[in-house]
Structures are given as structure tokens and as C-alpha cells.
Design a protein around this motif. Structure first.
Motif, PDB file in Angstrom:
ATOM      1  N   THR A  73       0.830  -1.208   0.000  1.00 18.07           N
ATOM      2  CA  THR A  73       0.000   0.000   0.000  1.00 18.07           C
ATOM      3  C   THR A  73       0.861   1.254   0.000  1.00 18.07           C
ATOM      4  O   THR A  73       0.568   2.231  -0.704  1.00 18.07           O
ATOM      5  CB  THR A  73      -0.937   0.004   1.226  1.00 18.07           C
ATOM      6  OG1 THR A  73      -1.781  -1.150   1.177  1.00 18.07           O
ATOM      7  CG2 THR A  73      -1.804   1.254   1.256  1.00 18.07           C
ATOM      8  N   GLU A  74       1.934   1.239   0.785  1.00 18.62           N
ATOM      9  CA  GLU A  74       2.830   2.402   0.858  1.00 18.62           C
ATOM     10  C   GLU A  74       3.535   2.657  -0.468  1.00 18.62           C
ATOM     11  O   GLU A  74       3.846   3.804  -0.805  1.00 18.62           O
ATOM     12  CB  GLU A  74       3.872   2.183   1.960  1.00 18.62           C
ATOM     13  CG  GLU A  74       3.299   2.224   3.372  1.00 18.62           C
ATOM     14  CD  GLU A  74       4.287   1.721   4.412  1.00 18.62           C
ATOM     15  OE1 GLU A  74       5.413   1.309   4.001  1.00 18.62           O
ATOM     16  OE2 GLU A  74       3.948   1.725   5.608  1.00 18.62           O
ATOM     17  N   ARG A  99       0.716   3.851  -6.066  1.00 17.76           N
ATOM     18  CA  ARG A  99       0.325   5.220  -6.362  1.00 17.76           C
ATOM     19  C   ARG A  99      -1.106   5.462  -5.887  1.00 17.76           C
ATOM     20  O   ARG A  99      -1.872   4.512  -5.702  1.00 17.76           O
ATOM     21  CB  ARG A  99       0.452   5.469  -7.866  1.00 17.76           C
ATOM     22  CG  ARG A  99       1.861   5.183  -8.405  1.00 17.76           C
ATOM     23  CD  ARG A  99       1.874   5.018  -9.906  1.00 17.76           C
ATOM     24  NE  ARG A  99       1.029   3.917 -10.358  1.00 17.76           N
ATOM     25  CZ  ARG A  99       0.880   3.557 -11.618  1.00 17.76           C
ATOM     26  NH1 ARG A  99       1.551   4.190 -12.570  1.00 17.76           N
ATOM     27  NH2 ARG A  99       0.082   2.562 -11.948  1.00 17.76           N
ATOM     28  N   PRO A 100      -1.500   6.729  -5.705  1.00 20.86           N
ATOM     29  CA  PRO A 100      -2.849   7.001  -5.176  1.00 20.86           C
ATOM     30  C   PRO A 100      -3.976   6.419  -6.025  1.00 20.86           C
ATOM     31  O   PRO A 100      -5.035   6.095  -5.498  1.00 20.86           O
ATOM     32  CB  PRO A 100      -2.906   8.539  -5.156  1.00 20.86           C
ATOM     33  CG  PRO A 100      -1.479   8.975  -5.061  1.00 20.86           C
ATOM     34  CD  PRO A 100      -0.697   7.965  -5.837  1.00 20.86           C
ATOM     35  N   PHE A 101      -3.768   6.293  -7.325  1.00 22.05           N
ATOM     36  CA  PHE A 101      -4.832   5.817  -8.205  1.00 22.05           C
ATOM     37  C   PHE A 101      -4.790   4.312  -8.440  1.00 22.05           C
ATOM     38  O   PHE A 101      -5.603   3.769  -9.187  1.00 22.05           O
ATOM     39  CB  PHE A 101      -4.811   6.572  -9.548  1.00 22.05           C
ATOM     40  CG  PHE A 101      -3.457   6.638 -10.197  1.00 22.05           C
ATOM     41  CD1 PHE A 101      -2.997   5.594 -10.982  1.00 22.05           C
ATOM     42  CD2 PHE A 101      -2.645   7.750 -10.014  1.00 22.05           C
ATOM     43  CE1 PHE A 101      -1.744   5.652 -11.583  1.00 22.05           C
ATOM     44  CE2 PHE A 101      -1.392   7.826 -10.608  1.00 22.05           C
ATOM     45  CZ  PHE A 101      -0.940   6.773 -11.399  1.00 22.05           C
ATOM     46  N   SER A 117      -5.111   0.299  -7.118  1.00 19.77           N
ATOM     47  CA  SER A 117      -5.954  -0.434  -6.165  1.00 19.77           C
ATOM     48  C   SER A 117      -5.305  -1.764  -5.834  1.00 19.77           C
ATOM     49  O   SER A 117      -4.715  -2.418  -6.702  1.00 19.77           O
ATOM     50  CB  SER A 117      -7.356  -0.680  -6.742  1.00 19.77           C
ATOM     51  OG  SER A 117      -8.002   0.536  -7.026  1.00 19.77           O
TER      52      SER A 117
END
Length: 311
Positions: free
Chosen positions: A204-205, A208-210, A212
Motif C-alpha cells: 500500500t505504501e 500510487r494514489p490511483f 488499487s
């Protein structure tokens, strides 16, 4: 709790505010319905509003109707304030969507009691919304790692495939912890669970923000990675594989080193969901066969086979 008073009568408004502030409420005041309407549309709108029936620009009855037409999980508790006391007026206010009715001149004790009822209703409503949100989260997230569960990550993948059909690019990565059974056999399932949770946090770290990430089952994870202009999905998956190999997971039995095998497939217009997943899985199996701790890319356009991440 914040309470909105909408009343063009200065004396009435001042008395209402004084009683409410004395009882510990934060009070907002407006002198007409239009101002109240603007406040009640805001994301952090007051949870309770006392609205005079007769006001300039927008009367209380129309204001109540507009508020009730808003789509929200947290509708405000509305108390109509008016000198009209005929039963037909009471019915009209309640039918418009008011929760309660207070006549002028009002008694301060009655005001406190009706506001207290409103507060209890708001608290019950908030508890119901939180319960609904919790159930929704539990239905879409893995209980151990907190990631999307299989159903939810597949839903995210289907959404991104729909976007890809309109011209966007998309890659997915099927990830599997190498020799995870050995960890469970050697250290026990509690340590195995800590490894799964630690890996979930690490991935998760790094994403990228987009992107999943979901737990697909057991020790397998699925990454859904839209390919934005100027980004490289090859670099993303290579970096993930290296980072996992270089970052021991802290457990009750001390730091444990692990590696990850990843099979990557790019979306093609002819792919359905099963076909795209099957190509990623086939690449993952090749990564396992070729020694693990590596990324293998399914044939995709000009890119053919693979990238090797050496241990």
C-alpha cells in the motif's frame, strides 16, 4: 452540536440564541430563508435548524421542502417556529418535512425539551449511519489485512476495464508470496497472518494514489494499476518486487525476509475479465517456474516476456 436559527425577528432570534447557548449549543443565526438555505446545503451543515415560517426571500415551508429534497445520509432535524397554531398549519409544516413544531411565543422549557428530542434523534441517526458504513466496509474489505476483498477488487478491476474500453490503458499484477506455506509451517499461522498484514502495508505504501490493491485469496494479492500518461507500469511492478525482497516483515518471531512473484498483464480491447486474469495468472505461474522473486509480463503489444528481479 451546532444549531441554526433562521428568523427575521431580532427579539425572537436573540431569545432563542440565548437559551440554546446557555444549554451548551453552538448557534448560527440568519435573518432570511435564502441565507439559511445556503448554510443547510454545506457539507458541514448544522444538524438541527429552527426555522421561522414567515421570512424574507424564502419562507420556512419552502425551505423545509428544499432541504428534504437534498440527497444526504444525515438530514438535519427541522423545527418549524411560527405564531400559526391552527391544526391545518401544523399539518402543513409536518407534511412539508418538518420534524417538530414550536409556536410563538415559545416557552424556554418547551424549547429545551424539543431540542433535546431532536438531539436524541440526530444521535440515533448518526449511529445508524455509522453502522451502515461499517457494514459496507466489512462487505468490501478483507478482515485480516484491511485491503479490498476479492469481490471488491474485482469490482474495481471491472470499473477500470470500462474506462480502458474508452481509450485508457490498464495493467494488473497477480502477486503471490513465495514459499508462504513454509512460514506457516515453521512459525505458525499467527506469524503468517502478521506477514500478510505487513506485506499489505508495504505494498500500500509503495502504490500510487490511483492504484488499487486487494487480497485475492490466501497469500495472493491483485494490483489494479491504471497506466497514466508519463507513467510506467513496468517500473511500478519491478519496484514492488525489489522493495519486498529488501524489506523484512517484523513479526513476533523477529524480522522475516520474503519475496514476491508477480505476473503482469495489460488490458486488451478483446479481453473480458476472466481472460485478463488468466493471462496475469499464467505469467505468475511462469515467474514461479523460473525461480520466483521476479516479475513476468504477459505478451502485450510490443512488450513480450519478462523482467527478472535477482535475489
Amino acid at each position: 452540536m451546532r444549531i441554526l436559527i433562521a428568523d427575521d425577528d431580532c427579539t425572537s432570534r436573540a431569545v432563542l440564541a440565548a437559551v440554546l447557548q446557555k444549554n451548551g449549543f453552538e448557534v448560527l443565526q440568519t435573518t432570511n430563508g435564502a441565507e439559511a438555505w445556503q448554510l443547510l446545503q454545506q457539507p458541514q451543515a448544522p444538524a438541527l435548524a429552527i426555522l421561522d415560517w414567515v421570512m424574507p426571500e424564502l419562507d420556512g415551508l419552502e425551505l423545509v421542502r428544499r432541504v428534504r429534497a437534498l440527497a444526504t445520509d444525515r438530514p438535519p432535524y427541522l423545527i418549524m417556529l411560527t405564531s400559526r397554531c391552527a391544526k391545518v398549519d401544523v399539518i402543513a409544516g409536518l407534511d412539508a418535512g418538518a420534524n417538530d413544531y414550536l409556536t410563538k411565543p415559545f416557552d424556554s422549557g418547551e424549547l429545551r425539551a424539543r431540542v433535546a428530542v431532536g438531539r436524541r434523534m440526530i444521535e440515533l441517526q448518526e449511529a445508524l449511519v455509522r453502522s451502515k458504513e461499517l457494514l459496507a466496509h466489512q462487505a468490501t474489505h478483507d478482515a485480516l489485512t484491511g485491503l479490498y476483498n476479492r469481490r471488491a477488487i474485482l469490482a474495481r478491476l471491472q470499473d477500470e476495464m470500462a474506462r480502458a474500453q474508452r481509450g485508457a490503458a490498464l495493467a494488473i499484477g497477480s502477486c503471490d508470496i513465495d514459499h508462504f506455506k513454509r512460514i506457516n509451517d515453521s512459525y505458525g499461522h499467527q506469524t503468517g497472518d502478521e506477514v500478510l498484514c505487513g506485506l499489505a502495508r508495504l505494498l500500500t505504501e509503495q502504490l500510487r494514489p490511483f492504484d488499487s490493491l486487494g487480497r485475492f485469496g490466501g497469500e495472493e494479492f491483485l494490483i489494479v494499476a491504471p497506466i497514466k500518461n508519463g507513467t510506467c507500469h513496468v517500473a511500478l511492478f519491478d519496484r514492488l518486487c525489489r522493495q519486498v525482497a529488501n524489506t523484512p516483515i517484523v513479526t513476533r518471531n523477529g524480522p522475516l525476509a520474503l519475496t514476491l512473484s508477480i505476473g503482469v498483464a495489460c488490458y486488451r480491447p478483446t479481453d473480458d475479465l476472466d481472460q485478463l486474469l488468466a493471462r496475469a495468472d499464467a505469467a505468475l505461474y511462469r515467474a514461479k517456474e523460473q525461480g520466483r522473486n521476479r516479475v513476468i509480463y504477459a505478451a502485450c503489444g510490443e512488450m513480450d516476456e519478462a523482467t527478472l528481479i535477482k535475489s
